[in-house]
Design an enzyme around this catalytic site. Structure first.
Site, PDB file in Angstrom:
ATOM      1  N   LYS A 145       0.570  -1.296  -0.006  1.00  5.40           N
ATOM      2  CA  LYS A 145      -0.047   0.116  -0.088  1.00  5.40           C
ATOM      3  C   LYS A 145       0.982   1.057  -0.101  1.00  5.40           C
ATOM      4  O   LYS A 145       2.074   1.321   0.185  1.00  5.40           O
ATOM      5  CB  LYS A 145      -0.935   0.063   1.292  1.00  5.40           C
ATOM      6  N   ARG A 182     -11.120  -0.314  14.477  1.00  3.57           N
ATOM      7  CA  ARG A 182     -10.994   0.086  13.014  1.00  3.57           C
ATOM      8  C   ARG A 182     -11.886  -0.113  12.180  1.00  3.57           C
ATOM      9  O   ARG A 182     -13.033   0.072  12.228  1.00  3.57           O
ATOM     10  CB  ARG A 182      -9.386   0.049  12.591  1.00  3.57           C
ATOM     11  N   HIS A 215      -6.362  -7.585  12.995  1.00  2.00           N
ATOM     12  CA  HIS A 215      -5.060  -6.802  12.921  1.00  2.00           C
ATOM     13  C   HIS A 215      -4.549  -6.426  14.093  1.00  2.00           C
ATOM     14  O   HIS A 215      -5.493  -5.952  15.020  1.00  2.00           O
ATOM     15  CB  HIS A 215      -5.397  -5.358  11.856  1.00  2.00           C
ATOM     16  N   ARG A 230       1.687 -10.862   6.923  1.00  2.00           N
ATOM     17  CA  ARG A 230       1.262  -9.783   6.049  1.00  2.00           C
ATOM     18  C   ARG A 230       2.595  -8.614   6.366  1.00  2.00           C
ATOM     19  O   ARG A 230       1.945  -7.595   6.700  1.00  2.00           O
ATOM     20  CB  ARG A 230       0.110  -8.930   6.218  1.00  2.00           C
ATOM     21  N   TYR A 263      12.722  31.622   4.869  1.00  2.00           N
ATOM     22  CA  TYR A 263      11.188  31.965   5.284  1.00  2.00           C
ATOM     23  C   TYR A 263      11.259  32.016   6.847  1.00  2.00           C
ATOM     24  O   TYR A 263      11.754  31.438   7.543  1.00  2.00           O
ATOM     25  CB  TYR A 263      10.239  31.301   4.946  1.00  2.00           C
ATOM     26  N   CYS A 287      11.988  24.715   2.366  1.00  2.00           N
ATOM     27  CA  CYS A 287      10.776  25.344   1.497  1.00  2.00           C
ATOM     28  C   CYS A 287      10.115  24.210   0.783  1.00  2.00           C
ATOM     29  O   CYS A 287      10.649  23.172   1.034  1.00  2.00           O
ATOM     30  CB  CYS A 287      11.609  26.213   0.795  1.00  2.00           C
ATOM     31  N   MET A 288       9.325  24.709   0.026  1.00  2.00           N
ATOM     32  CA  MET A 288       8.482  23.687  -0.729  1.00  2.00           C
ATOM     33  C   MET A 288       9.355  23.116  -1.683  1.00  2.00           C
ATOM     34  O   MET A 288       9.449  21.584  -1.831  1.00  2.00           O
ATOM     35  CB  MET A 288       7.509  24.143  -1.510  1.00  2.00           C
ATOM     36  N   ASP A 289      10.395  23.534  -2.309  1.00  2.00           N
ATOM     37  CA  ASP A 289      11.190  22.921  -3.468  1.00  2.00           C
ATOM     38  C   ASP A 289      12.770  23.216  -3.067  1.00  2.00           C
ATOM     39  O   ASP A 289      13.496  22.752  -3.954  1.00  2.00           O
ATOM     40  CB  ASP A 289      10.841  23.830  -4.971  1.00  2.00           C
TER      41      ASP A 289
HETATM   42  C1  PLP Z   1      -0.354  -2.038   6.713  1.00  2.00           C
HETATM   43  C2  PLP Z   1      -0.768  -3.111   7.042  1.00  2.00           C
HETATM   44  C3  PLP Z   1      -0.136  -4.204   7.430  1.00  2.00           C
HETATM   45  C4  PLP Z   1       1.432  -4.063   7.220  1.00  2.00           C
HETATM   46  O1  PLP Z   1       1.876  -3.336   8.365  1.00  2.00           O
HETATM   47  P1  PLP Z   1       3.529  -3.339   8.811  1.00  2.00           P
HETATM   48  O2  PLP Z   1       3.467  -2.705  10.063  1.00  2.00           O
HETATM   49  O3  PLP Z   1       4.061  -2.272   7.771  1.00  2.00           O
HETATM   50  O4  PLP Z   1       3.941  -4.651   8.746  1.00  2.00           O
HETATM   51  C5  PLP Z   1      -0.616  -5.546   7.498  1.00  2.00           C
HETATM   52  N1  PLP Z   1      -1.983  -5.741   7.625  1.00  2.00           N
HETATM   53  C6  PLP Z   1      -2.659  -4.715   7.643  1.00  2.00           C
HETATM   54  C7  PLP Z   1      -4.202  -4.977   7.741  1.00  2.00           C
HETATM   55  C8  PLP Z   1      -2.448  -3.413   7.405  1.00  2.00           C
HETATM   56  O5  PLP Z   1      -3.291  -2.251   7.141  1.00  2.00           O
END
Ligand code: PLP
Length: 395
Positions: A49, A147, A176, A232, A276, A323-325
């Site tokens: 992600k 969540r 999770h 995961r 700035y 700065c931004m850039d």
């Molecule tokens: C982002 C996420 C992970 C991975 O998390 P890490 O801490 O980067 O290993 C695994 N499962 C779910 C549901 C997540 O949202």
């Protein structure tokens, strides 16, 4: 090479902007191998992600496909569509919450959905029935994160409903962990106990369990009881540890080198404020170089007054507001010239700027540093895997 790799930056060869993010795909491949060694027979589903934690979704997706992962984890539907359009046909589980209106697109692109409530599961079933497509689903159980997902104490209705769905393939069930990277495993263990209670539903009815998973990077590192059928890992695959207190049981290395170049050199008089807000001024005659990178690239403004960079193998402070850039670096009375490389993240010689350092300077966590490096910064893929996948051309 798919041009989706570089959107939205226009990256014509030869006129690449001097700021670039080098991604060592071999490091990612080695990290995945190290994680696989750690968990043995358990499947590994890498999480890609947020533009693969800043590393570039399409390139990392193609690498993961080549490495034969059983499934890729993403947060959003649009990330999945992008990988499909780039030709990645590995199963993809979108881990986040969904809207009913998105379900047809999931089915059309053969993306696996997370069913986090009875209503959502019914909506998926209805959509699959009317479109005549099969929906692949993982059920999401909330065991203490609050969540998404049904609470562990009312999960039975979701599991029962899933048995009634005719057009839905329940391929997995997951939860999770909120504290898997903490020194104290107490809360993670409590969550796992709650999850086990939910899973006993299948045993009590003599039904085979779908694929069960719970472990993020913290779980991979220090909670073998969380591995179940699949893990995961996200940040660990990118060679970064999820917290400072987590057990570092898997040898991984970071893959990113973020560099830019000196585009301006000047001598600044004592007490002449830089940038700035005039928040900083030298107390002596000094040399200041300007570097074309800023918070508009994800080099966070909150690091002003804290950050350091490497030039010619030495560390120098970033001075005044970022700065931004652009940003300014005080090189004292040392030498630096236009075109000299400036390392914002990564190693040169025996010096290294780490993601953890950037996070400390910015008052945040490594995750946010990585995911903030935005698409204006061109990614350049290096290593043998980059060659094998045809991704080495600078751009
Ligand atoms: C982002 C996420 C992970 C991975 O998390 P890490 O801490 O980067 O290993 C695994 N499962 C779910 C549901 C997540 O949202």
């Amino acid at each position: 090479m798919p041009d989706t790799l570089h959107e939205p930056v226009i990256a014509m060869e030869g006129v690449l902007r001097p700021t670039r993010l080098e991604v060592d795909l071999d490091a990612l491949a080695d990290n995945l191998a190290a994680i696989r060694r750690r968990v043995g027979a358990v499947d590994v589903m890498p999480v890609l992600k947020a533009n693969a934690y800043g590393h570039g979704l399409v390139a990392v997706g193609r690498l993961m496909q080549a490495l034969g992962v059983p499934c890729i984890g993403l947060a959003y539907l649009e990330e999945g569509i992008r990988l499909r359009r780039a030709g990645v046909d590995t199963p993809i589980l979108v881990l986040g919450g969904i809207l009913g209106s998105q379900i047809p697109a999931f089915l059309e692109h053969d993306l696996t959905l997370t069913a986090s409530s009875v209503d959502k599961l019914r909506a998926i079933e209805d959509c699959a029935a009317t479109t005549g497509r099969r929906a692949r689903v993982h059920l999401k159980i909330d065991t203490g994160m609050e969540r998404i997902g049904v609470h562990w104490y009312s999960a039975e209705t979701l599991l029962e409903e899933s048995l009634r769905c005719r057009h839905v393939e329940v391929e997995g069930i997951f939860t999770h962990l909120a504290n898997a990277d903490a020194a104290d495993p107490g809360h993670a263990r409590l969550q796992l106990e709650r999850f086990a209670e939910v899973l006993s539903f299948y045993d009590r009815r003599g039904l085979p369990r779908p694929r069960c998973h719970a472990a993020n990077s913290g779980g991979v590192l220090q909670l073998p009881e969380s591995w179940l059928d699949m893990v995961r890992p996200g940040i660990l695959m990118y060679g970064v540890f999820p917290s400072s207190e987590v057990a570092r049981t898997v040898p991984v290395r970071p893959a990113l080198t973020w560099t830019s170049r000196v585009v301006y050199f000047k001598v600044v008089r004592p007490h002449s404020p830089v940038s700035y807000g005039s928040t900083w001024a030298p107390d002596r005659l000094t040399r200041i170089v300007t570097v074309p990178v800023g918070y508009g690239d994800g080099y966070m403004r909150s690091m002003s007054g804290q950050a350091q960079v490497l030039i010619r193998g030495r560390r120098y402070p970033v001075v005044g507001r970022i700065c931004m850039d652009q940003l300014m670096v005080d090189i004292g009375w040392d030498s630096a010239y236009n075109d000299d490389e400036v390392v914002l993240l990564g190693a040169r010689g025996d010096q290294r700027v780490t993601v953890e350092e950037l996070a400390t300077w910015a008052g945040t966590i490594p995750y946010e540093v990585l995911t903030n490096i935005n698409t204006r910064v061109p990614r350049v893929y290096v290593g043998r895997w980059a060659e094998r996948l045809g991704l080495t051309r600078a751009g």
